[in-house]
Motif scaffolding. Structure first.
Motif, PDB file in Angstrom:
ATOM      1  N   UNK A  55      17.613  49.701 106.922  1.00 32.62           N
ATOM      2  CA  UNK A  55      16.242  50.203 106.984  1.00 32.62           C
ATOM      3  C   UNK A  55      15.623  50.306 105.592  1.00 32.62           C
ATOM      4  N   UNK A  56      16.390  50.815 104.622  1.00 34.44           N
ATOM      5  CA  UNK A  56      15.881  50.909 103.241  1.00 34.44           C
ATOM      6  C   UNK A  56      15.578  49.526 102.682  1.00 34.44           C
ATOM      7  N   UNK A  57      16.447  48.570 102.946  1.00 37.26           N
ATOM      8  CA  UNK A  57      16.228  47.202 102.461  1.00 37.26           C
ATOM      9  C   UNK A  57      14.985  46.603 103.119  1.00 37.26           C
ATOM     10  N   UNK A  58      14.826  46.821 104.409  1.00 35.04           N
ATOM     11  CA  UNK A  58      13.650  46.301 105.112  1.00 35.04           C
ATOM     12  C   UNK A  58      12.375  46.938 104.580  1.00 35.04           C
ATOM     13  N   UNK A  60      11.881  48.121 101.583  1.00 34.68           N
ATOM     14  CA  UNK A  60      11.659  47.554 100.249  1.00 34.68           C
ATOM     15  C   UNK A  60      11.035  46.171 100.353  1.00 34.68           C
ATOM     16  N   UNK A  61      11.586  45.340 101.222  1.00 36.08           N
ATOM     17  CA  UNK A  61      11.054  43.987 101.394  1.00 36.08           C
ATOM     18  C   UNK A  61       9.631  44.008 101.950  1.00 36.08           C
ATOM     19  N   UNK A  62       9.332  44.966 102.808  1.00 38.25           N
ATOM     20  CA  UNK A  62       7.981  45.074 103.343  1.00 38.25           C
ATOM     21  C   UNK A  62       6.983  45.407 102.233  1.00 38.25           C
ATOM     22  N   UNK A  63       7.372  46.256 101.304  1.00 37.01           N
ATOM     23  CA  UNK A  63       6.498  46.561 100.165  1.00 37.01           C
ATOM     24  C   UNK A  63       6.296  45.333  99.282  1.00 37.01           C
ATOM     25  N   UNK A 103       2.475  43.941 111.224  1.00 34.70           N
ATOM     26  CA  UNK A 103       3.671  44.794 111.138  1.00 34.70           C
ATOM     27  C   UNK A 103       3.576  46.037 112.026  1.00 34.70           C
ATOM     28  N   UNK A 104       2.548  46.092 112.876  1.00 37.23           N
ATOM     29  CA  UNK A 104       2.457  47.180 113.843  1.00 37.23           C
ATOM     30  C   UNK A 104       1.946  48.490 113.289  1.00 37.23           C
ATOM     31  N   UNK A 105       1.076  48.426 112.289  1.00 35.76           N
ATOM     32  CA  UNK A 105       0.495  49.638 111.713  1.00 35.76           C
ATOM     33  C   UNK A 105      -0.990  49.706 112.035  1.00 35.76           C
ATOM     34  N   UNK A 106      -1.566  50.895 111.908  1.00 32.19           N
ATOM     35  CA  UNK A 106      -3.011  51.035 112.029  1.00 32.19           C
ATOM     36  C   UNK A 106      -3.667  50.454 110.778  1.00 32.19           C
ATOM     37  N   UNK A 107      -4.959  50.221 110.842  1.00 28.35           N
ATOM     38  CA  UNK A 107      -5.679  49.714 109.668  1.00 28.35           C
ATOM     39  C   UNK A 107      -5.513  50.650 108.476  1.00 28.35           C
ATOM     40  N   UNK A 109      -3.146  52.823 107.885  1.00 28.62           N
ATOM     41  CA  UNK A 109      -1.768  52.776 107.382  1.00 28.62           C
ATOM     42  C   UNK A 109      -1.532  51.506 106.576  1.00 28.62           C
ATOM     43  N   UNK A 110      -2.132  50.397 106.982  1.00 32.04           N
ATOM     44  CA  UNK A 110      -2.017  49.149 106.229  1.00 32.04           C
ATOM     45  C   UNK A 110      -2.654  49.269 104.859  1.00 32.04           C
ATOM     46  N   UNK A 111      -3.814  49.917 104.787  1.00 37.34           N
ATOM     47  CA  UNK A 111      -4.476  50.146 103.496  1.00 37.34           C
ATOM     48  C   UNK A 111      -3.573  50.980 102.596  1.00 37.34           C
ATOM     49  N   UNK A 112      -3.028  52.059 103.142  1.00 36.54           N
ATOM     50  CA  UNK A 112      -2.152  52.933 102.333  1.00 36.54           C
ATOM     51  C   UNK A 112      -0.895  52.198 101.882  1.00 36.54           C
ATOM     52  N   UNK A 113      -0.303  51.400 102.787  1.00 36.81           N
ATOM     53  CA  UNK A 113       0.925  50.688 102.429  1.00 36.81           C
ATOM     54  C   UNK A 113       0.673  49.713 101.278  1.00 36.81           C
ATOM     55  N   UNK A 114      -0.391  48.912 101.382  1.00 33.14           N
ATOM     56  CA  UNK A 114      -0.676  47.945 100.313  1.00 33.14           C
ATOM     57  C   UNK A 114      -1.002  48.668  99.027  1.00 33.14           C
ATOM     58  N   UNK A 115      -1.817  49.704  99.106  1.00 36.26           N
ATOM     59  CA  UNK A 115      -2.184  50.441  97.895  1.00 36.26           C
ATOM     60  C   UNK A 115      -0.961  51.044  97.218  1.00 36.26           C
TER      61      UNK A 115
END
Length: 120
Positions: A55-58, A60-63, A103-107, A109-115
């Motif tokens: 899960x940690x590796x996934x 990290x790769x998602x980021x 990736x199954x996130x809300x808009x 959440x996607x903004x926060x993840x990329x930021x």
């Protein structure tokens, strides 16, 4: 670790404790397509540790993929960027939504993840 292909299931456990996650397509899994429950404390702890590592590796790769997505979608000079932050690259305003959907996130959440990925 032994893996086998089952009809309707990508990969399923058929042997000893996993070293890598391999159960896929669980929506179509049948009772016989996955391994029996773990029965000892050692097996459960080992499996839980392995899953946490995966899960940690996934994550990290998602980021990493989020930063790559941002790099592929720069904001044009005539549009507002996705982030009002001078410390991160300018990203097209609509780029986070498409990645979030994938990736199954809300808009939001996607903004926060990329930021957050760009801040790292």
């Amino acid at each position: 670790m032994r893996l086998t292909m089952k009809p309707g299931v990508g990969l399923a456990w058929t042997g000893v404790l996993p070293q890598v996650a391999a159960v896929a397509d669980t929506d179509s899994a049948t009772p016989g397509s996955v391994a029996a429950p773990l029965t000892t404390s050692t097996e459960v702890l080992s499996a839980a540790s392995t899953l946490a590592s995966i899960s940690r590796r996934a994550d990290t790769l998602l980021l990493v993929r989020a930063t790559e997505w941002a790099d592929l979608h720069p904001a044009s000079p005539d549009e507002a960027p996705a982030f009002d932050d001078e410390h991160v690259p300018s990203v097209a305003w609509d780029a986070p939504a498409e990645l979030a959907l994938a990736v199954g996130l809300s808009d939001d959440a996607g903004v926060r993840m990329i930021h957050e990925a760009l801040e790292l």
